[in-house]
Design a protein around this motif. Structure first.
Motif, PDB file in Angstrom:
ATOM      1  N   CYS C  28       0.868  -1.179   0.000  1.00 57.49           N
ATOM      2  CA  CYS C  28       0.000   0.000   0.000  1.00 57.49           C
ATOM      3  C   CYS C  28       0.904   1.229   0.000  1.00 57.49           C
ATOM      4  CB  CYS C  28      -0.917   0.014   1.222  1.00 57.49           C
ATOM      5  SG  CYS C  28      -1.902   1.531   1.330  1.00 57.49           S
ATOM      6  N   CYS C  31       0.237   3.733   2.898  1.00 61.03           N
ATOM      7  CA  CYS C  31       0.720   3.356   4.234  1.00 61.03           C
ATOM      8  C   CYS C  31       2.183   2.939   4.214  1.00 61.03           C
ATOM      9  CB  CYS C  31      -0.099   2.193   4.791  1.00 61.03           C
ATOM     10  SG  CYS C  31      -1.854   2.548   4.916  1.00 61.03           S
ATOM     11  N   CYS C  42      -6.043  -2.656   1.695  1.00 66.17           N
ATOM     12  CA  CYS C  42      -4.926  -2.599   2.624  1.00 66.17           C
ATOM     13  C   CYS C  42      -5.435  -2.935   4.036  1.00 66.17           C
ATOM     14  CB  CYS C  42      -4.330  -1.202   2.599  1.00 66.17           C
ATOM     15  SG  CYS C  42      -3.229  -0.837   3.971  1.00 66.17           S
ATOM     16  N   CYS C  45      -5.122   0.799   6.208  1.00 63.54           N
ATOM     17  CA  CYS C  45      -6.011   1.935   5.908  1.00 63.54           C
ATOM     18  C   CYS C  45      -7.346   1.484   5.314  1.00 63.54           C
ATOM     19  CB  CYS C  45      -5.334   2.932   4.971  1.00 63.54           C
ATOM     20  SG  CYS C  45      -5.047   2.304   3.307  1.00 63.54           S
TER      21      CYS C  45
END
Ligand SMILES: [Zn+2]
Lengths: 114, 440, 135
Positions: C28, C31, C42, C45
């Motif tokens: 991701c 992140c 993800c 998040c």
């Protein structure tokens, strides 16, 4: 030449869960011929002993499937056979231990047990 | 009445929530079981639906209430042990015709809905609250306790039932195919059996603390011994086989260091409990067992399988949640009935509780002391799944019965049964209930 | 022999990279966090908007292992018993992959040792990331 036959219980013997085609009478018939007999099963070894005793059938050994080859050290005979219903356990471990192998239905028709 | 799954708000998942708002105000009274079988014999009277009805009726009778007093149902709709009805197998029409059916012909055979139960239990005339819980009795108990506490229903039947079909566990379907889909291939290509993750945690545990597999022996022997005193259990009913040290230590590996007897046996069975308010429980037939708290573990591992570090941290957190909401300390526990199917995480659960003061890495040494029901430190007095087969509910039945003083041969005698804890399944992902002989 | 793999939407990039002897893991970018197995969103998040595939160095360590003697997968049963190890990637030890550890004797696994990725053919020719102990 002496012979040893090891019987799986569940799916193989009439007293197994599920029941199989090998009868106690066949085991007795084999013993009457002087064949060394016993069980080799996933059931606890203490429970295997208890089963033979419950049905009043003498036995020479109880065993776990992966320990079949140990029987060769315990008993020096001409031929070793295992009877069982599972390809991945019975047949595989029998072959690995250098045993002859019978499926339960084959064993039930074998002259050694009649 | 459409039935949905319990919302997340019904679970106590966080630390710091304080004492449970319904502590001591909800009670378990009735216990009902079906018999057990290894597999279904395809008769209508032994179907998972029939046995669910039997367990529910037994719980009602045990509590001494009339069916019309029951106003709530909390059930687990999934009933599989891992066996699914084969796509190409004809449906068992005689079974289907023996019951009032819903739209799904496998309802009551390989799954269970509230609708099916209500159609086949016409005596339940006053159900006005029903909800599903996922997976396990442990989860359903948390939901039922919260539902009664919240006043969503005042007299609730909780049910978990299992079906097991012919054939070997998990050997069909995808596992028999030449090729599998990319997503499941990510994890399943390597052939790790179900016990593998726990076996790995146990392996790391042994390396870290200098323990070995044989040290599990007293736990195994004790669990089977206790299970053989569980008249409802599979081993007690079908194969009253004790386990010896030789039986256990020589058994074949499934995924080393987990052997055959570190795994439980899939079976068919059903159990139900009747939960009600502490107030109503006073007038029922059995001694009420009060619920002091319920707790939920919802941790997710970062990787493919939880590390020992993750397991130990989560079990410690679960222990803190259990005590915090119940307003008790570890010293208040008379016994523990944490889950054991697989055997090799039971020690994580009880180290997380700090049961009898044990710390990390000490449970296997603790197993070498007197852990029997006669001693001062009973471990798994129910015998769990190892003692009675895979139901994941023996521990709950036993906890209730211990505190009611009617655990029969399993009744703990080395310590007074006052407060106990039960729950599971996994160290990461489980539900726990704290039970007490008194409401405060 | 491992079962063959039929790539699906979620995992196709992983499997096609493997066929080119490359190891990629889902990441991701929002992140800056890897995740495996891959997912639609993800894990941190919860968004699927910033997921990409990132090539790995292909080195790691053996975190732990078990020896499988009774495996549910028919195609693997002839190979029993076999090692199944958990590898932690050097790029991020939180990312784990399974391995049969080709070349390592059964139950004689050097836990903690360095490993490197290799690619092994499965039943339908799809290549699978595997790991070998670095001598
Ligand atoms: Zn993200």
């Amino acid at each position: 030449m002496a012979i040893l036959i090891s019987f799986d219980i569940d799916g193989t013997m009439e007293i197994g869960d599920p029941p199989g085609p090998v009868t106690l009478k066949m085991v007795k018939a084999a013993r009457a011929k002087g064949i060394i007999t016993g069980s080799c099963s996933d059931r606890p070894m203490s429970a295997q002993r208890a089963i033979w005793e419950e049905y009043g059938i003498e036995y020479d050994f109880v065993c776990y499937k992966h320990l079949l080859s140990d029987l060769k050290n315990q008993f020096e005979v001409g031929e070793y056979f295992h009877v069982g219903d599972r390809d991945d356990l019975d047949r595989k471990y029998a072959i690995r231990a250098g045993f002859g192998f019978f499926w339960p239905a084959e064993a039930a028709e074998n002259p050694l047990l009649l | 009445m459409a039935t949905g799954y319990a919302p997340p708000s019904m679970y106590r998942s966080q630390e710091g929530m304080g004492i449970w708002e319904h502590r001591g105000k909800v009670a378990a009274v009735g216990v009902g079981h079906s018999p057990t079988e290894r597999r279904w014999d395809e008769r209508p009277e032994t179907s998972v639906g029939a046995w669910s009805i039997m367990a529910l009726r037994n719980a009602i009778a045990d509590a001494g209430v009339s069916p019309d007093q029951v106003d709530g149902l909390v059930i687990v709709p999934a009933t599989t042990t891992g066996a699914f009805w084969p796509k190409d197998k004809p449906l068992p029409q005689d079974v289907i015709n023996s019951f009032v059916q819903t739209d799904d012909p496998l309802d009551g055979i390989a799954k269970l809905s509230v609708e099916w139960l209500l159609k086949n239990m016409p005596e339940l005339t006053n159900i006005n609250y029903s909800v599903y819980a996922p997976v396990c009795m442990s989860n359903a108990l948390n939901v039922a306790a919260q539902a009664v506490g919240d006043g969503l229903a005042h007299t609730v039947l909780v049910l978990k039932a299992w079906h097991n079909l012919e054939g070997r566990y998990y050997q069909g379907g995808q596992n028999a195919q030449e090729s599998i889909a990319g997503t499941s291939a990510m994890t399943s290509l390597w052939g790790a059996p179900a016990c593998y993750g726990t076996a790995l945690q146990f392996a790391e545990y042994c390396r870290k603390y200098g323990k070995d597999h044989d040290m599990m022996t007293p736990f195994i022997i004790n669990s089977r011994r206790n299970g053989l005193m569980f008249p409802e259990g599979y081993w007690a009913q079908h194969r009253p086989e004790e386990l010896t040290a030789e039986d256990y230590q020589l058994a074949r590996w499934i995924a080393k260091p987990a052997n055959l007897f570190d795994n439980d046996i899939p079976i068919m069975c059903a159990a139900s409990y009747l939960f009600t308010t502490a107030e109503r429980a006073k007038d029922m037939k059995q001694k009420p067992v009060y619920i002091l708290n319920h707790a939920d573990s919802d941790a997710v591992p970062r990787g493919l399988t939880p590390t020992l570090e993750e397991v130990e941290a989560e079990c410690a957190l679960t222990g803190r949640k259990i005590y915090e909401g119940a307003g008790i300390t570890v010293d208040d526990l008379s016994f523990e009935n944490m889950y054991d199917g697989f055997t090799q995480f039971h020690q994580f659960h009880i180290e997380g509780l700090g049961y009898r003061g044990i710390e990390l890495g000490e449970a296997l040494d603790f197993y070498q002391t007197d852990i029997s029901i006669e001693g001062p430190n009973p471990v798994s007095p129910s015998g769990g799944n190892i003692g009675s087969g895979r139901s994941r509910f023996w521990m709950h039945t036993d906890s209730i019965q211990q505190l009611q003083g009617r655990a029969g041969g399993r009744q703990i005698t080395g310590v007074n049964a006052e407060i106990g804890v039960s729950g599971g399944p996994m160290p990461l992902g489980g539900n726990y209930t704290v039970w007490s002989a008194t409401p405060d | 022999m491992k079962q063959g793999v039929i790539p699906d939407d979620l995992t196709a990039p992983f499997w096609s990279a493997a066929n080119e002897s490359k190891l990629v893991i889902q990441n991701c970018s929002q992140c800056d966090r890897l995740q495996h197995p891959p997912a639609a969103d993800c894990g941190l998040c919860k968004s699927g908007d910033n997921l990409e595939w990132k090539e790995m160095s292909g080195t790691g360590r053996i975190y732990n292992y078990g020896v499988v003697h009774d495996c549910p997968i028919r195609l693997l049963q002839d190979d029993q018993p076999f090692n199944v190890a958990v590898i932690m990637l050097d790029d991020d030890p939180g990312i784990q992959m399974y391995s049969h550890l080709p070349g390592t004797p059964v139950d004689d696994v050097p836990v903690g040792s360095a490993v490197e990725v290799v690619f092994e053919e499965s039943a339908n020719g799809q290549k699978i990331p595997e790991w070998k102990v670095v001598k």
